[in-house]
Design an enzyme around this catalytic site. Structure first.
Site, PDB file in Angstrom:
ATOM      1  N   TYR A 144       0.854  -1.194   0.000  1.00 54.95           N
ATOM      2  CA  TYR A 144       0.000   0.000   0.000  1.00 54.95           C
ATOM      3  C   TYR A 144       0.887   1.241   0.000  1.00 54.95           C
ATOM      4  O   TYR A 144       1.837   1.327   0.778  1.00 54.95           O
ATOM      5  CB  TYR A 144      -0.891  -0.004   1.244  1.00 54.95           C
ATOM      6  CG  TYR A 144      -1.834   1.186   1.336  1.00 54.95           C
ATOM      7  CD1 TYR A 144      -2.891   1.333   0.435  1.00 54.95           C
ATOM      8  CD2 TYR A 144      -1.669   2.157   2.324  1.00 54.95           C
ATOM      9  CE1 TYR A 144      -3.761   2.417   0.531  1.00 54.95           C
ATOM     10  CE2 TYR A 144      -2.544   3.238   2.425  1.00 54.95           C
ATOM     11  CZ  TYR A 144      -3.585   3.363   1.524  1.00 54.95           C
ATOM     12  OH  TYR A 144      -4.452   4.432   1.619  1.00 54.95           O
ATOM     13  N   ASP A 239       9.214   2.849   0.132  1.00 57.94           N
ATOM     14  CA  ASP A 239       8.132   3.484   0.874  1.00 57.94           C
ATOM     15  C   ASP A 239       8.331   3.122   2.343  1.00 57.94           C
ATOM     16  O   ASP A 239       7.959   2.036   2.794  1.00 57.94           O
ATOM     17  CB  ASP A 239       6.779   2.991   0.356  1.00 57.94           C
ATOM     18  CG  ASP A 239       5.613   3.574   1.151  1.00 57.94           C
ATOM     19  OD1 ASP A 239       5.861   4.243   2.172  1.00 57.94           O
ATOM     20  OD2 ASP A 239       4.460   3.343   0.747  1.00 57.94           O
ATOM     21  N   LYS A 267       3.733   8.784   9.121  1.00 60.25           N
ATOM     22  CA  LYS A 267       3.571   8.151  10.435  1.00 60.25           C
ATOM     23  C   LYS A 267       4.570   8.683  11.487  1.00 60.25           C
ATOM     24  O   LYS A 267       4.395   9.804  11.928  1.00 60.25           O
ATOM     25  CB  LYS A 267       3.560   6.633  10.270  1.00 60.25           C
ATOM     26  CG  LYS A 267       2.395   6.251   9.327  1.00 60.25           C
ATOM     27  CD  LYS A 267       2.015   4.809   9.215  1.00 60.25           C
ATOM     28  CE  LYS A 267       0.702   4.692   8.453  1.00 60.25           C
ATOM     29  NZ  LYS A 267       0.733   3.940   7.228  1.00 60.25           N
TER      30      LYS A 267
HETATM   31  C1  LIG Z   1       0.069   4.415   5.822  1.00 54.23           C
HETATM   32  C2  LIG Z   1       0.857   4.188   4.613  1.00 54.23           C
HETATM   33  C3  LIG Z   1       0.792   5.041   3.509  1.00 54.23           C
HETATM   34  C4  LIG Z   1      -0.208   6.153   3.405  1.00 54.23           C
HETATM   35  O1  LIG Z   1      -0.022   7.130   4.366  1.00 54.23           O
HETATM   36  P1  LIG Z   1      -1.259   8.097   4.731  1.00 54.23           P
HETATM   37  O2  LIG Z   1      -0.654   9.057   5.705  1.00 54.23           O
HETATM   38  O3  LIG Z   1      -2.312   7.211   5.307  1.00 54.23           O
HETATM   39  O4  LIG Z   1      -1.689   8.761   3.488  1.00 54.23           O
HETATM   40  C5  LIG Z   1       1.670   4.835   2.464  1.00 54.23           C
HETATM   41  N1  LIG Z   1       2.544   3.824   2.487  1.00 54.23           N
HETATM   42  C6  LIG Z   1       2.627   2.972   3.523  1.00 54.23           C
HETATM   43  C7  LIG Z   1       3.640   1.888   3.506  1.00 54.23           C
HETATM   44  C8  LIG Z   1       1.767   3.116   4.605  1.00 54.23           C
HETATM   45  O5  LIG Z   1       1.822   2.223   5.600  1.00 54.23           O
END
Ligand SMILES: *Cc1c(COP(=O)(O)O)cnc(C)c1O
Length: 429
Positions: A144, A239, A267
């Site tokens: 994701y 990511d 995060k």
């Molecule tokens: C949470 C997450 C996102 C998206 O971040 P948001 O702040 O929810 O837009 C993207 N990549 C990874 C790996 C994530 O865990």
């Protein structure tokens, strides 16, 4: 435990907010039942609207690595708020956070702040396309990267050629530029790069995946991926929205000993306020506006409250790196405790863990990619989730989500959690 007030609040929310929530996973669709409404939280504990106290294993999906309402972060935000909340002009705290982040993470020179992980990944891909002059990207099934159009893609019928939208509203035109590979399967990436020679700008990956449960890349896979990208002139985007500042100061790059070309954050970097970021070597970052032609902007980007929360958080982690070891030890302890109970009771399971990320899958088969993760028994998972909730333990409400431990958790809390599983394990048989 009683959830009367939460249920009433949910019913009211549903009248005005689609599904009653502002992000779908909160709605408990994967486990059934009504979500818990939070009133407050401190350290490792959530206090809900019905007066229940819950041990929290999601930590706002990762950001609160030192626990809820962590004093240095709260103080920093309050102090900043009194001086004004947003200016749309540069502030010193942005540079302070940028300088600290760049010093902690290997292989980056410059960083640009945005407001979410979604924005960070979306902008990183635009930068990669602008830098390489190529259009296509490769992502992995089950990873994701936020909800921007380019990432809401599933394997199409011609998987080797291009993907198809997995949400209405994503156009075929967008989908054709996102190719889908399988996690831990280098050959699937090779097939895509061979079939699309010279057209691929970037490969984006969760270096430790956390959005199909916790999945660890094999050494051959992640090293091979780095080599393949270098050979083919493809940028490798890590990511690290989940893993950044969680697996260690230098995130997954440091933990795996692999250098990415562009890294995204979210995060933890915001300490619980909305912050995302993307970073790379100067040569790549200089392509970004206003220095370069690749456009990217944000009215509230680098917001002083969010920056001061992030700065307070990273300052703590930079000064106390032993916290990463402490977290990994606690996670290993929880892993062993849960495993012992499940083994003793003959419940098929796989537990994956890396640092302070972990997931429990109710299946016999090793969980190494999206397909094997999806084989977990969701009926057992639902009973596990609701049983633990009844005992006062809040786990991620979906088998596809990772646990995020926070350092406020004590060994007593972990023992309580393991005991809770013993109390409910008969329901899982
Ligand atoms: C949470 C997450 C996102 C998206 O971040 P948001 O702040 O929810 O837009 C993207 N990549 C990874 C790996 C994530 O865990």
């Amino acid at each position: 435990m009683i959830y009367q007030r939460s249920s009433a609040l949910f019913a009211e929310a549903k009248k005005y907010i689609p599904g009653g929530v502002n992000s779908p996973v909160r709605a408990f669709n994967a486990v059934g039942g009504d979500p818990v409404f939070v009133k407050s939280a401190k350290g490792a504990y959530l206090y809900d609207e019905d007066g229940n106290k819950l041990i929290d294993y999601i930590a706002s999906w990762g950001p609160l690595i030192l626990g809820h309402a962590y004093e240095p972060v709260i103080e920093a935000v309050i102090e900043k708020a009194r001086k004004g909340t947003s200016f749309g002009m540069p502030t010193e705290v942005e540079t302070a956070l940028a300088k600290l982040a760049v010093s902690m993470v290997p292989d980056i020179d410059k960083i640009r702040f945005v407001n979410s992980g979604t924005e960070a990944c979306m902008s990183a891909v635009r930068l990669a396309r602008g830098y390489t002059g190529k259009d296509k990207i490769i992502k992995f099934a089950g990873c994701y990267h936020g909800h921007s159009d380019s990432f809401l893609i599933q394997a199409g019928s011609g998987a080797v050629t291009f993907g198809s939208p997995n949400s209405p509203g994503v156009t075929q035109g967008t989908a054709k530029d996102t190719l889908l590979a399988n996690y831990n399967d280098l050959q699937s990436v090779r097939e895509l790069t061979n079939a699309n020679k010279g057209d691929i700008a970037a490969v984006i990956i969760e270096p430790i995946a956390g959005n199909m449960g916790c999945i660890i890349p094999s050494e051959d896979f992640i090293k091979g991926l780095r080599e393949l990208c270098t050979q083919e002139g493809i940028l490798l985007i890590f990511d690290e929205v989940m893993t950044g500042f969680r697996l260690g100061k230098g995130g997954a790059q440091e933990a795996l000993g692999i250098e990415a070309d562009i890294v995204t954050f979210g995060k933890v970097i915001g300490g619980g306020l909305p912050v995302g970021a993307f970073a790379a070597k100067e040569e790549i970052m200089d392509h970004l506006a206003p220095d370069g032609p690749v456009y990217q902007a944000g009215t509230l980007s680098g917001n002083p409250l969010a920056m001061s929360a992030g700065l307070a958080m990273l300052t703590e982690l930079d000064a106390k790196p032993e916290v990463f070891k402490s977290l990994a030890d606690k996670t290993a302890y929880l892993h062993k405790g849960i495993e012992d109970v499940l083994v003793k009771n003959g419940i098929p399971h796989q537990i994956n863990r890396f640092g302070s990320m972990m997931s429990v899958h109710f299946t016999d088969e090793p969980v190494v990619d999206f397909n094997s993760s999806a084989k977990g028994n969701n009926e057992t998972f639902k009973k596990y989730f609701h049983g633990m909730l009844r005992e006062g333990v809040y786990l991620p409400p979906s088998a596809f989500e990772s646990y995020f431990l926070n350092d406020a958790l004590s060994y007593n809390d972990l023992d309580f959690t393991i005991k809770a599983l013993e109390n409910i394990v008969d329901e899982l048989k």
